[in-house]
Design an enzyme around this catalytic site. Sequence first.
Site, PDB file in Angstrom:
ATOM      1  N   CYS A  39      -8.576   1.469   9.562  1.00  0.00           N
ATOM      2  CA  CYS A  39      -7.959   1.298   8.329  1.00  0.00           C
ATOM      3  C   CYS A  39      -8.088   0.843   7.543  1.00  0.00           C
ATOM      4  CB  CYS A  39      -6.449   1.239   8.702  1.00  0.00           C
ATOM      5  SG  CYS A  39      -5.380   1.181   7.418  1.00  0.00           S
ATOM      6  N   GLU A  50      -5.316  -5.963  16.520  1.00  0.00           N
ATOM      7  CA  GLU A  50      -6.204  -5.867  14.830  1.00  0.00           C
ATOM      8  C   GLU A  50      -6.588  -7.293  14.523  1.00  0.00           C
ATOM      9  OE1 GLU A  50      -2.665  -4.271  11.822  1.00  0.00           O
ATOM     10  OE2 GLU A  50      -3.660  -6.448  10.809  1.00  0.00           O
TER      11      GLU A  50
HETATM   12 FE1  F3S Z   1      -2.954   1.189   7.946  1.00  0.00          FE
HETATM   13 FE2  F3S Z   1      -0.983  -0.269   7.479  1.00  0.00          FE
HETATM   14 FE3  F3S Z   1      -1.218   2.330   9.358  1.00  0.00          FE
HETATM   15  S1  F3S Z   1      -2.805  -1.064   7.359  1.00  0.00           S
HETATM   16  S2  F3S Z   1      -2.962   1.595  10.234  1.00  0.00           S
HETATM   17  S3  F3S Z   1      -0.986   2.233   7.636  1.00  0.00           S
HETATM   18  S4  F3S Z   1       0.113   0.549   9.551  1.00  0.00           S
END
Ligand code: F3S
Length: 510
Positions: free
Chosen positions: A322, A352
């Site tokens: 992400c 993460e």
């Molecule tokens: Fe990214 Fe937020 Fe989803 S960091 S993976 S958009 S919870």
Amino acid sequence: MSINIAIDGPAGAGKSTIAKKLAKELAFIYVDTGAMYRAIALYLLRNGMEKEDAQTIAKCCSKIDVGIQYQNGEQCVMLNGENVNSFIRTEDVSRVTSKISVYPQVRAKLSDLQQKVARDNDVIMDGRDIGTCVLPHAQVKIYLTASVSARAKRRYEELRARGEEPELAQIEADIKERDDRDMHREIAPLKKAEDAVLIDSSEMSIREVVTAILELLKKNGIKRKGVSVAKFAGFCFGVKRAVNKVYEHADIQNRPIYTYGPIIHNEEVVRDLEAKGVMVVDSYEQLASLPKGIVIIRSHGVPKEVYDQITQAGFEIEDATCPFVLKIHQIVQDFSKDGYEIVIIGNSTHPEVEGIKGWCDPQHTTVISQKEDAEKYIPKQGKSVCIVSQTTFNYKKFQELVEIIRKKGYINDIRVLNTICNATEERQNEAEDLAKTSDAMIVIGGKSSSNTQKLYEICKEKCKNTYYIQTVADLDLSQTGHIDNVGITAGASTPKNIIEEVQKYVRTKL
Ligand code: F3S
């Protein structure tokens, strides 16, 4: 008998925005009283009567019929049977509207028409005299207000967003003057109906006001009907992006495809991808023995050394980390290079966090997940500290832990970077609101998905009929008794098709 909800209040209190949202939630008609005035102005313009005096205009009112209808989901203002939506927003119509809206005969005509709409339909109407004059028998009356400074600030932000450069003091003065005029005008002055519930929205967001009113309506036996699916249910931006990337590769499969760890916490999706030839690998050692192909990094991201190992072993990488997580990698890498101690606030075993750790100097990185860790944390005397957070960490808890570290006092320079992603917070807030106003709540998500578990806890606290399911096959609504409405939300790893299946099934049961 139709249900009528009246919302009155001063200009700029957010009445029409709130009323429209409520009407959508409840499947009521939102009666745009301003648009009805405009339809009368249009009639006068079309018949060359806009310059006539009040008496002449009053006489011609008998020839005008204005109503509200829904056509293909769009609210239409009907002038003598014609949908005039596209003709009533012109400058000429605005000019004539402001002239005629002060004529008592026109007001009386409009009041009649509005009462007619309210007699035949469930409506929400907003204005200045709806609860006091137009719909004195409305089942629920609300007086929605906000302080002058709060309203001025909202207006100021609105104008700034449009590229204008307004003066806050002038806006405040205008609002005061307008309030004074509305409250002291001869015909139908603005005042709170005696039986209206006062809501002061000065410190509230639109969402909070809508939820407060829905709760109030529920207490009065007025409920949303049917099934409501939370807007933020299911995949967040990062997960959606990662899953799409895997499917794109699977569709043009011309070499082995691997995901580094399951792409999401959802067994259904992982099984579906496996059927399309996508294999999950859990470690570099496992990968090393497999035929060369493409390795997709999931949204959680991985340590730097994993990228190096995969590339050196001759595999291609598709990075679906992400972008919000990538930003954290960049931050900790930069601060590490500048000699800062890195503190990651999050769950140390979460992939993460393991990924973030892999972008800083391991000797100078600490993961803090609870109060005790923060209290025990001893940064090197005088050393500078950079604090980041796991994207899904709770903001309040993050602040508490940061405060404990701040109080240690002897840190040279402390940089706190709030890297929490608001997708999680938005999803949780919305689920909570939906649960408050639902007879039953369904939370869909994988068994091992911690964000789904959290959603379930939040919803259960507000709605005792809350069900945690993985797919529609787990759903049994037989114990709920009579219910009028059901809310549905889903964790970040729940695919759209599963949400849709549940939604369809529940509709057949209501
Ligand atoms: Fe990214 Fe937020 Fe989803 S960091 S993976 S958009 S919870």
